[in-house]
Design a protein around this motif. Sequence first.
Motif, mmCIF file in Angstrom:
data_model
loop_
_atom_site.group_PDB
_atom_site.id
_atom_site.type_symbol
_atom_site.label_atom_id
_atom_site.label_comp_id
_atom_site.label_asym_id
_atom_site.label_seq_id
_atom_site.Cartn_x
_atom_site.Cartn_y
_atom_site.Cartn_z
ATOM 1 N N ASN A 1 0.818 -1.214 0.000
ATOM 2 C CA ASN A 1 0.000 0.000 0.000
ATOM 3 C C ASN A 1 0.847 1.258 0.000
ATOM 4 O OD1 ASN A 1 -2.518 -1.300 0.096
ATOM 5 N ND2 ASN A 1 -2.354 -1.580 2.298
ATOM 6 N N TYR A 2 2.151 1.148 -0.275
ATOM 7 C CA TYR A 2 3.066 2.233 0.032
ATOM 8 C C TYR A 2 3.767 2.749 -1.213
ATOM 9 C CZ TYR A 2 2.143 0.120 4.496
ATOM 10 O OH TYR A 2 1.500 -0.406 5.589
ATOM 11 N N ALA A 3 3.968 4.073 -1.228
ATOM 12 C CA ALA A 3 4.716 4.733 -2.297
ATOM 13 C C ALA A 3 6.115 5.107 -1.841
ATOM 14 C CB ALA A 3 3.970 5.982 -2.762
ATOM 15 N N LEU A 4 6.325 5.225 -0.517
ATOM 16 C CA LEU A 4 7.639 5.501 0.051
ATOM 17 C C LEU A 4 7.870 4.546 1.204
ATOM 18 C CD1 LEU A 4 10.230 7.187 0.316
ATOM 19 C CD2 LEU A 4 8.958 8.780 1.782
ATOM 20 N N GLY A 5 8.913 3.727 1.075
ATOM 21 C CA GLY A 5 9.231 2.764 2.121
ATOM 22 C C GLY A 5 10.679 2.878 2.544
ATOM 23 N N VAL A 6 10.900 2.982 3.840
ATOM 24 C CA VAL A 6 12.256 3.075 4.393
ATOM 25 C C VAL A 6 12.325 2.129 5.582
ATOM 26 C CG1 VAL A 6 14.007 4.586 5.370
ATOM 27 C CG2 VAL A 6 12.398 5.494 3.692
ATOM 28 N N GLY B 1 8.646 15.441 13.478
ATOM 29 C CA GLY B 1 8.295 16.786 13.043
ATOM 30 C C GLY B 1 7.627 16.847 11.690
ATOM 31 N N VAL B 2 7.513 15.702 11.007
ATOM 32 C CA VAL B 2 6.932 15.658 9.662
ATOM 33 C C VAL B 2 5.451 15.328 9.773
ATOM 34 C CG1 VAL B 2 7.070 14.606 7.375
ATOM 35 C CG2 VAL B 2 9.153 14.898 8.749
ATOM 36 N N ASN B 3 4.638 16.068 9.047
ATOM 37 C CA ASN B 3 3.208 15.774 8.953
ATOM 38 C C ASN B 3 3.007 14.862 7.751
ATOM 39 O OD1 ASN B 3 0.436 15.707 8.665
ATOM 40 N ND2 ASN B 3 0.166 17.873 9.163
ATOM 41 N N TRP B 4 3.010 13.567 8.005
ATOM 42 C CA TRP B 4 2.923 12.599 6.908
ATOM 43 C C TRP B 4 1.545 12.624 6.257
ATOM 44 C CZ3 TRP B 4 7.534 10.931 5.578
ATOM 45 C CH2 TRP B 4 8.537 10.874 6.544
ATOM 46 N N ASP B 5 0.510 12.922 7.018
ATOM 47 C CA ASP B 5 -0.831 12.997 6.443
ATOM 48 C C ASP B 5 -0.959 14.177 5.488
ATOM 49 O OD1 ASP B 5 -1.637 10.793 7.882
ATOM 50 O OD2 ASP B 5 -2.289 11.970 9.596
ATOM 51 N N LEU B 6 -0.212 15.241 5.733
ATOM 52 C CA LEU B 6 -0.199 16.368 4.811
ATOM 53 C C LEU B 6 0.526 16.010 3.528
ATOM 54 C CD1 LEU B 6 -0.801 19.429 4.414
ATOM 55 C CD2 LEU B 6 1.434 19.879 5.435
ATOM 56 N N LEU B 7 1.478 15.104 3.632
ATOM 57 C CA LEU B 7 2.265 14.707 2.471
ATOM 58 C C LEU B 7 1.509 13.726 1.580
ATOM 59 C CD1 LEU B 7 5.164 15.145 1.324
ATOM 60 C CD2 LEU B 7 5.822 13.067 2.525
ATOM 61 N N THR B 8 0.817 12.775 2.184
ATOM 62 C CA THR B 8 0.065 11.780 1.413
ATOM 63 C C THR B 8 -1.339 12.304 1.180
ATOM 64 O OG1 THR B 8 -0.532 10.688 3.474
ATOM 65 C CG2 THR B 8 1.404 9.866 2.328
ATOM 66 N N ARG C 1 -0.486 9.137 -4.442
ATOM 67 C CA ARG C 1 -1.210 7.872 -4.256
ATOM 68 C C ARG C 1 -0.340 6.953 -3.413
ATOM 69 N NH1 ARG C 1 -1.931 2.965 -7.410
ATOM 70 N NH2 ARG C 1 -4.036 2.135 -7.150
ATOM 71 N N GLY C 2 -0.973 6.274 -2.467
ATOM 72 C CA GLY C 2 -0.224 5.399 -1.583
ATOM 73 C C GLY C 2 0.228 6.131 -0.334
ATOM 74 N N HIS C 3 0.978 5.421 0.502
ATOM 75 C CA HIS C 3 1.331 5.957 1.815
ATOM 76 C C HIS C 3 2.778 5.672 2.139
ATOM 77 C CE1 HIS C 3 -3.050 5.538 1.763
ATOM 78 N NE2 HIS C 3 -3.014 6.671 2.426
ATOM 79 N N GLU D 1 -3.551 4.911 5.726
ATOM 80 C CA GLU D 1 -2.759 4.948 6.954
ATOM 81 C C GLU D 1 -1.279 4.948 6.629
ATOM 82 O OE1 GLU D 1 -5.395 2.669 10.284
ATOM 83 O OE2 GLU D 1 -4.268 1.433 8.879
ATOM 84 N N ASN D 2 -0.545 5.814 7.306
ATOM 85 C CA ASN D 2 0.906 5.813 7.253
ATOM 86 C C ASN D 2 1.433 5.052 8.461
ATOM 87 O OD1 ASN D 2 1.262 7.598 4.916
ATOM 88 N ND2 ASN D 2 0.412 9.180 6.248
ATOM 89 N N HIS D 3 2.404 4.190 8.253
ATOM 90 C CA HIS D 3 2.988 3.385 9.334
ATOM 91 C C HIS D 3 4.366 3.949 9.648
ATOM 92 C CE1 HIS D 3 0.001 0.065 9.479
ATOM 93 N NE2 HIS D 3 -0.242 0.505 8.261
ATOM 94 N N ILE D 4 4.436 4.692 10.735
ATOM 95 C CA ILE D 4 5.687 5.322 11.145
ATOM 96 C C ILE D 4 6.063 4.745 12.497
ATOM 97 C CG2 ILE D 4 6.909 7.489 11.461
ATOM 98 C CD1 ILE D 4 5.629 7.162 8.699
#
Length: 969
Positions: free
Chosen positions: A139-144, A179-186, A163-165, A191-194
Motif C-alpha cells: 500500500n506504500y509509495a515511500l518505504g524506508v 516533526g513531519v506531517n505525513w498525512d499532509l504529504l500523502t 497515491r499510496g502511503h 494509513e501511514n505506518h511510522i
Amino acid sequence: MYVNNCKQIGSKAETENKKSFLNMGFGHNSVGLMLLVITACCGVGASASAPGTEHECTSIDIRNECSKMHLLDNCTVITGYVMITLITTPPYCNYSTFKFPKLKEITEFMIFTEVRGLTRVDEMFPNLTVIRGRRLFLNYALGVTSMLDLEYLEFPSLVAIQRGHVYIGNCPKLCQHEGVNWDLLTLSRGENHIMVGSSRCNTSVCRGCDSSYCWSTFKCQRSQNDNVAHFKVKVDYCHDECLGGCHQNASASDCQVCRSISDGGVCVKKCPAHKYLLEQYQRCYTEEECVKRHNHYTFGAQCVGFCPSGYKANERNECMRCGPKEACISVCSPEPSNNAITIYNLGDAEELRGCQIVNGSLIITIRNQVNETQLIQSLTSVREIRGHLKVYRSSQLRSLKFLSNLERIHGDPLENRQYALILYDNKQLSELWKPESKLKFVEGGMFMHRNNKLCNTHMKEFQGVVVHDRSLDSLQTSDQEVLCSPSKLLLTVQKRTHRTVKLSWSKSETSLELELIHRKLPPGVFYPEESELEAPVCIRINWQRRLLFPDELSENGTHYTYVLDELEPDTRYACLLRTFGGDLRQEARSDLLYVQTQRDIPQPPLLELVRKTDSSLTVRLQSHDHHHYILNVYELADDEAYVDSRDYCHQPSYIWQDMDGEEWRAFEDYDDCCAHQREMADDGHFIEEMRKQYRCSLDNRDHCQDEDHEQAGLLRVQLPFNTSEYELRHLQRYRLYSLQLQACSDLGCSSHNTLNTRTNYTLGADLLTQLTACRVPDTNKYVLRFDEPAQPNGQVVSYVLHYRNNLSDSHMSCLTRLQHATAGYVYVSQLNVSFSECAVRVHSLAGDVLTPYVAITWCSDQEQLLPHSRPTKQLNTSLDVSQLKVASSHSRGISIFLVCFLFGCSLSLMWLLYKRRCWRKLPGLRRYVPVREQWLRERHHTEDREILVDGFETVRFQNSNSSTDDYRM
C-alpha cells in the motif's frame, strides 16, 4: 485471450514476496528476488531523453554495489520505481559523492532497505518534488526500513505523494521524523505506518518555517499548496497546473513538476488531439512513442497496456472492438500451487486491472485503510469468478461497489462445500453493491455474519437480486440485527434511584422487538458511535443486553416504561434502545443516553497501615463521595490470667522470623502449613462476603450501626473528607489496638473497616532495672532478687536464670512470671557447683533480652533471713531444674555416668578375652559348655540359600565353609 504477459509474471512473483516483505518490515533479502523479477519483466535502466527538457528513465534497481547509483545521473523523471537496497558489504560507499539534483519526479514508488553507511538523503535528492504512486509496493509509495545507519530522512522539495502511503520501520538511529506531517504529504485516504526511531534524539524544533512541520531543524516541510519556489527571480504566482513551484509567473512550461499531466514538459489538463495519455506515467505520447517505445496499445485517447474487455489489438496495435463471435476476454489465473487470488492491499488489486475472468477463487482481506476509489479502478473489470468470492476481516472496507460489474460466480469450488459468497467479520462494511447486470451463483449460497454495520435490509435486498439457491443461505440472525437508516427514537429518564433507572419512550415508535443495551462508563467519558454497538451480542465487550417485548412492558396509553434495575450506586451508564422486527419501516434507534444513578451510603473506606513506631501508628484513609471520616480507637489489653495459665518454661513461644528454613520445616509440616494458609484464605473470603452482604446501605438500613450506641473506646475522632493519612500518637509500646474507620455523608455512615495491629517494641524496655545475687556462706544456696521491668514490651511470661564461673561451668534455671511474683520476687536455688556470676533473660510477648552479668556476693545476715519468710516448699517448687529442657552441667551426674561407662567396658573386655583366647587354653571347660554336636558337623557342609531380591527376583547363594579350626568333642 489478450493479457499483458509482463504484468502477469510480475503479479505471480510479487504475491509471495510481498508477504515476507511486510512481515519483517521491508527487511529480508527475499525482497531482492522479487525485484529482480520485476526488473527482468518491465526493464530497468535509463532510456533516451524525452522531447523537451525532460529526461525520462525507466525503473531503476540499485543493489549490491554503489556503481549502479550512476544510473540516476541526468534523470529528471523516473517513469517507474526507484529501489536502493541490499548494499551491506564493507567497505561502505561514500554516498556524499552521489547527488542527483535533476531528479524531480517518480511515477511509481521509492524504496530504501538494508543500505549500510547511508546517514542522510537530503543532498542526494534535493529537488525530488512528487512521488505519484501510480503503482504501489503493497500500500506504500515511500518505504524506508532496515536502515541501520540512517539518521535523517529529509526531502526538502517533496510536496506530495499523490497515491499510496509511507512506511518507516527498523531505523534505530533515525531522528526528528516526528516533526513531519505525513498525512499532509500523502494526499489519498489511508494509513501511514511510522515506527519510532532512536530514543536518544532531541525534540524537533522547526526554525524559520512558515508552518510547524519540518524534516529537521532547518529544513522545512512543504505542501502542495506552496506554489512559489523562487523568490530571488521575483516569482509571485504559478500556473494552476504547476506543483511545487515554478520558474516564471503563470507559465505552464516552467513548472517544477506538473500537478497531473505533462506534455513534453508542458503541464496540461488533457493531452492534445494527436497524442495519447499513458495514465500510469501521467504523460502524453505520440502513437509511435506509445507503440514502439512503451510497447503499449492505443485505445481512444489513451495509451494502454492491454485492450479492455470486448476489444482486441490489430496489426497497428490499436484496440478494435471484437466481432460478435470472437472471445475477447482477459483471464487471470492464480499460482499453480494455490487455487485462489488473494488481495491484501492496493498493490495486489492493481495486478487485476483489466482482468475479466478470475480463473479460481477471489479472496479479499484488506486490513489497512485504503482509498476505495482506487479499488474501483483496479477491480471494476471483473465479470466472472470461477471459484468463490470471499471478503473477510477487511476491517477498513466500507463498500463493495468495486464489484458492481460482477455477473457470475461459478462456485467451483465452494467454501465449506456450500457457499459461493462469504462476507465475514468486516467491521466497517455497511454497503454491498448493486449489480449492473443480473448476478448469478451457479452453485452455492451466501454466508454473511459478524458484519457489524451491514444492516439486514440491505442483505435481504441483495439476497433478492441475486439468482441462486436461497435455501443454502446463512445470514445474520435477528439478535444481531443492524438497523438501516433507522428513525430517531426519543428515550427519556423518568426517575432515578441508587439502584434503578426508569426509562420511557413513545409507543408509536415501537416495533415487535426491542433491545436495550447498557454499560458502565467513567465520569466524563463519552462512548464513540463508531464502536461495537452494532456488533453481535456475543462479542459486545462490557455491554449488557436485555431483549424486551411490548406485551411485557408497562404503559400509560402513549408511552412504554421500563425499570432498568440491578445497577450500581453513583455510577454513570450509557444506554441505547433499538426496536426492530415486523414492518421494516418501524425500525428506530435512540441516541446514546448517559445517566448516573443516585448516591448510596458510602462503602466501607480503605484503611491501611503505613508505618508504626513504639508509640505511634500511621494509617492511610481513602474513600469517595463522603463528607468526613469517623475513627474509633480501642486498646485491646493482653489477658494476663490467660497468659499466666501457660507454663512458658515448658511451652516456650517461637519467633517465626528468627527460624531458618530447615528449622521451620522440622518444626511444622509443610503440607500442614499450606493447608493452614488455604484455610486462612477461605476465612478471609468468607469475611469479605459477609461484609458485602451485611454492609450498611439504603437497601439494608438494619445493618447500619447507630452512632449513639457506639462503645466507648480509647479515642474517637472526626476527620475531614480530604484526609489521606492520620497519625495516632502517645500509644503504649507493643500494645494491641483496634482501629475502626467509617466514611460518612448526608445519607449516613458506612459500615466500619477494622484494622488490628500492635505498636513496635522498644529495645531495652524488658531489661531489669536492678538485679542482686548472693550466696549463703558455707552452703551452695544462692539468693537472687529482681523486680519486673517497669514498662515491658507487653506482658512478661518467664525468666531464665544463667549462672557461670571461671571454670566454664554454667547452669540455667527457669521460672514463670507468676511463680516469681508469688515468691515475692526473690528466688533461692540450691546448686552443687560454685558460681561467681549470674544474669537473667527476660521473656516477654515481644521476645527476650539478656541482662548483663552481675557478680555473686556473700549474703549478709539480713539477706539470709529473707528467704525464710516464705514457705520452703514454695521455693522448692520453683527449683525443679531436672525437668527443664535447658543446657546445664552437674558434677554428680557426670560421676555416675563415668562409673557406668567404665563398668560396661570392663564386662565387654572380659567376654572378648574369654571367647578368643581362653577357649583353647582351657579345654577342660569346653566339656561343660553345652554345644550341639549336630550343628558343629553341619557347619562343614555346603549350605545353599535363596534370597528374594526387590520382591520379584530370586538369587541363590552357595556357602562353603572351609574353616581350619578343628573342633573336637
